[in-house]
Motif scaffolding. Structure first.
Motif, PDB file in Angstrom:
ATOM      1  N   PRO A 209       0.795  -1.230   0.000  1.00 44.80           N
ATOM      2  CA  PRO A 209       0.000   0.000   0.000  1.00 44.80           C
ATOM      3  C   PRO A 209       0.826   1.278   0.000  1.00 44.80           C
ATOM      4  CG  PRO A 209      -0.041  -1.017   2.170  1.00 44.80           C
ATOM      5  CD  PRO A 209       0.704  -1.948   1.273  1.00 44.80           C
ATOM      6  N   SER A 210       2.062   1.215   0.508  1.00 44.04           N
ATOM      7  CA  SER A 210       2.853   2.440   0.680  1.00 44.04           C
ATOM      8  C   SER A 210       3.885   2.654  -0.410  1.00 44.04           C
ATOM      9  CB  SER A 210       3.579   2.408   2.029  1.00 44.04           C
ATOM     10  OG  SER A 210       4.567   1.372   2.035  1.00 44.04           O
ATOM     11  N   GLY A 211       4.394   1.561  -0.993  1.00 43.13           N
ATOM     12  CA  GLY A 211       5.494   1.667  -1.935  1.00 43.13           C
ATOM     13  C   GLY A 211       6.814   1.986  -1.263  1.00 43.13           C
ATOM     14  N   LEU A 212       6.827   2.046   0.077  1.00 48.01           N
ATOM     15  CA  LEU A 212       8.052   2.323   0.820  1.00 48.01           C
ATOM     16  C   LEU A 212       8.911   1.073   0.924  1.00 48.01           C
ATOM     17  CD1 LEU A 212       6.600   4.522   3.717  1.00 48.01           C
ATOM     18  CD2 LEU A 212       7.691   5.307   1.598  1.00 48.01           C
ATOM     19  N   CYS A 213      10.183   1.285   1.225  1.00 47.28           N
ATOM     20  CA  CYS A 213      11.148   0.196   1.258  1.00 47.28           C
ATOM     21  C   CYS A 213      11.355  -0.343   2.671  1.00 47.28           C
ATOM     22  CB  CYS A 213      12.503   0.681   0.723  1.00 47.28           C
ATOM     23  SG  CYS A 213      12.653   0.628  -1.077  1.00 47.28           S
ATOM     24  N   LEU A 214      11.563  -1.669   2.747  1.00 51.71           N
ATOM     25  CA  LEU A 214      12.006  -2.302   3.984  1.00 51.71           C
ATOM     26  C   LEU A 214      13.416  -1.795   4.274  1.00 51.71           C
ATOM     27  CD1 LEU A 214      10.973  -4.520   5.994  1.00 51.71           C
ATOM     28  CD2 LEU A 214      12.308  -6.148   4.637  1.00 51.71           C
ATOM     29  N   ASP A 215      13.624  -1.230   5.459  1.00 46.77           N
ATOM     30  CA  ASP A 215      14.796  -0.404   5.743  1.00 46.77           C
ATOM     31  C   ASP A 215      15.368  -0.757   7.111  1.00 46.77           C
ATOM     32  OD1 ASP A 215      15.871   2.782   5.118  1.00 46.77           O
ATOM     33  OD2 ASP A 215      15.785   2.186   7.239  1.00 46.77           O
TER      34      ASP A 215
ATOM     35  N   CYS B  48      12.308   4.931  -0.406  1.00 48.85           N
ATOM     36  CA  CYS B  48      13.368   4.216  -1.118  1.00 48.85           C
ATOM     37  C   CYS B  48      14.440   5.201  -1.576  1.00 48.85           C
ATOM     38  CB  CYS B  48      12.787   3.464  -2.316  1.00 48.85           C
ATOM     39  SG  CYS B  48      11.568   2.201  -1.864  1.00 48.85           S
ATOM     40  N   ASN B  49      15.714   4.886  -1.265  1.00 52.89           N
ATOM     41  CA  ASN B  49      16.790   5.821  -1.574  1.00 52.89           C
ATOM     42  C   ASN B  49      17.998   5.164  -2.231  1.00 52.89           C
ATOM     43  OD1 ASN B  49      18.097   4.488   0.580  1.00 52.89           O
ATOM     44  ND2 ASN B  49      17.351   6.011   2.072  1.00 52.89           N
ATOM     45  N   GLY B  50      17.923   3.877  -2.501  1.00 54.56           N
ATOM     46  CA  GLY B  50      19.000   3.190  -3.215  1.00 54.56           C
ATOM     47  C   GLY B  50      20.165   2.778  -2.348  1.00 54.56           C
ATOM     48  N   GLN B  51      20.108   3.025  -1.032  1.00 54.12           N
ATOM     49  CA  GLN B  51      21.228   2.664  -0.167  1.00 54.12           C
ATOM     50  C   GLN B  51      21.197   1.182   0.190  1.00 54.12           C
ATOM     51  OE1 GLN B  51      21.518   5.321   3.191  1.00 54.12           O
ATOM     52  NE2 GLN B  51      21.327   7.168   1.924  1.00 54.12           N
ATOM     53  N   SER B  52      22.352   0.677   0.627  1.00 53.71           N
ATOM     54  CA  SER B  52      22.489  -0.762   0.862  1.00 53.71           C
ATOM     55  C   SER B  52      21.648  -1.252   2.036  1.00 53.71           C
ATOM     56  CB  SER B  52      23.956  -1.115   1.105  1.00 53.71           C
ATOM     57  OG  SER B  52      24.444  -0.475   2.261  1.00 53.71           O
ATOM     58  N   ASN B  53      21.267  -0.368   2.945  1.00 50.61           N
ATOM     59  CA  ASN B  53      20.425  -0.803   4.074  1.00 50.61           C
ATOM     60  C   ASN B  53      18.984  -1.073   3.657  1.00 50.61           C
ATOM     61  OD1 ASN B  53      20.103   2.083   3.782  1.00 50.61           O
ATOM     62  ND2 ASN B  53      18.981   2.063   5.710  1.00 50.61           N
TER      63      ASN B  53
END
Length: 502
Positions: free
Chosen positions: A468-474, A491-496
């Motif tokens: 629902p959010s499109g956010l990344c598991l971080d 989402c920012n493309g970082q390795s975490n």
């Protein structure tokens, strides 16, 4: 004797024209069902289930065992019995509707917070050939007084037509058996057997079997067994490939052919998540071995020919076994979802129609229970996503920790886009807390409920995004320390934010 109309445990209708139609279509190579397995439902009006088909072919089932679904269109009784460890209470797990799939949700709720064992697999025929845990035999099992033990009821979650169901995971020492079974073939009487198993969990030892064995649970000589062996055994040496294969355990040997070994370059092994395995034996002149993909397609015959020297006529005894050899050899391992034994020698057309019923059942490794499980690794930290302490409490926030291979770090991705973990006998889903869609939302475990905040996409770039959010598991703050909590973030493309599900 047939059960009365009020006995809901074992009811079946006579075979109908639909069975004959299914057999005819299968014989012509035409799929018997056009409906997608993912949406197919089974009702009492659907007379195309395996044991209805066998009956229509003149070779009726005398055993019908399954923990996943009914094998008769009219069956509306229990499939298997479980016992939980916390209070030693029992529960029968039945079907959702007559002719339907297992009510696995009742098992999940019954076993929540504890562990459960499968203590009995009910026979769906009117003969009551139920399979209890074996009392052991010449080879002693790990249970009390040398008995075998029951399978972990939660160890093999799969789906059938999108329904969560559980198979029987036979680890070494697990075994089920009924002696002096009613109506099964004995001596040189003809017999047919099939089971649905898997290539995912096998070994080369004796014996992951389903079929007929000795009532004494000892080796009583050649030809006293007629059972499907599934595994990697090359009993006579010189096999092509490394298996696993469908073989015939006829006692004192698992036979690929009448001479023993598999020399066929086209049969190095069978590799499918679900495999249908077949054996039929007319008792005097012929035995036939076949396999199929349990999810699609037809059957392949690997051998059909004379019985081995010294095995004609057969001298089969009337014990029905699952998971062990005739003398209770307890070292085999495998997975069992359904199977049946018949009187008579089934025709190829009948077996083709049963195979069509199996593929129409829609077996899968997702949806309610999981695909091949493994760790979900955080690339940046080199650590694994876990449920802290193996907690079964809904709402527990997930974190990262050194990878151990433990159950609380073992995840499965389903076709419903869930990420599930089984801890303490409970199946939980990765969940965006409170159905949150903003950065910083905690990622927790919660009882699986099918809602969108429990749906995740594993993307090609290694990110895992919430539906629902499109956010990344971080991994919070890009930290790498044990115990760092996991959240949703832009989402920012970082390795975490990169993960691998191994």
């Amino acid at each position: 004797m047939p059960r009365s109309a009020t006995d809901r445990r074992r009811r079946r209708f006579p075979a109908t024209f639909l069975i004959v139609l299914a057999m005819a279509l299968a014989a012509l190579g035409t799929p018997a069902f056009a409906t997608s397995p993912a949406v197919r439902t089974t009702t009492a009006a659907d007379a195309s289930l395996p044991c209805d088909i066998y009956a229509a072919g003149g070779t009726p089932c005398v055993t019908a065992h399954s923990t996943t679904r009914a094998l008769f269109a009219a069956y509306n009784g229990p499939l298997y019995q479980i016992q939980r460890s916390s209070d030693r209470a029992y529960r029968d797990v039945g079907v959702l509707a007559a002719g339907g799939y297992a009510d696995a949700a009742s098992q999940v709720s019954f076993c929540a917070g504890t562990s459960c064992t499968i203590t009995k697999i009910y026979d769906q025929t009117s003969r009551h050939n139920d399979l209890p845990i074996s009392w052991g035999g010449y080879w002693k099992g790990p249970g009390p007084n040398g008995s075998d033990v029951g399978a972990d009821a939660m160890a093999l979650p799969v789906t059938a037509a999108g329904h969560q169901v559980f198979g029987v995971k036979v680890t070494p020492g697990v075994g089920y058996r009924l002696d002096h079974a009613s109506g099964v073939a004995t001596g040189a009487q003809p017999e047919g057997i099939y089971m649905v198993t898997s290539s995912n969990y096998t070994n080369q030892w004796c014996c992951f079997d389903y079929g007929s064995g000795e009532n004494s649970h000892t080796d009583t000589g050649n030809a006293t067994m007629n059972a499907i062996y599934w595994g990697n055994a090359c009993w006579f040496g010189g096999c092509t490939g490394s298996g696993p294969w469908v073989e015939a355990d006829l006692e004192n040997g698992m036979f690929h052919t009448n001479t023993g070994s598999n020399k066929d370059p086209n049969n190095p092994g069978v590799h499918h998540p679900f495999v249908s395995a077949w054996l039929k034996n007319n008792g005097t002149t012929n035995f036939t071995l076949k396999y199929g993909n349990g999810a699609s397609g037809g059957l392949t015959t690997t051998f059909s020919g004379p019985l081995p020297n010294g095995y004609s006529p057969m001298k089969v005894d009337s014990s029905v076994l699952l998971g062990t050899g005739g003398d209770n050899s307890p070292s085999g391992q495998g997975e069992f979802f359904e199977g049946a034994m018949t009187t008579g020698y089934p025709s190829d057309a009948t077996e083709n129609a049963v195979q069509a019923s199996i593929t129409a059942a829609g077996y899968g490794t997702g949806g309610g229970g999981g695909g091949t499980p493994g760790p979900l690794r955080a690339v940046g930290a080199g650590k694994c996503l876990e449920v802290p302490g193996g907690s079964t409490t809904p709402g527990t926030q997930t974190q990262i920790r050194d990878c151990t291979g433990a159950a609380n770090q073992t995840w499965s991705q389903s076709t419903a886009h869930e990420l599930t973990v089984s801890v303490g006998g409970s199946r939980l889903c990765l969940d965006a807390s409170g159905q949150g869609t903003s950065p910083g939302t905690k990622v927790i475990t919660w009882s699986c409920n099918g809602q969108s905040n429990q749906q995740w996409t594993l993307n090609a770039d290694g990110t895992v995004t919430g539906a629902p959010s499109g956010l990344c598991l971080d991994v919070t703050g890009a930290a790498t320390a044990n115990g760092t909590p996991v959240q949703l973030w832009t989402c920012n493309g970082q390795s975490n934010q990169r993960w691998t599900l191994d």
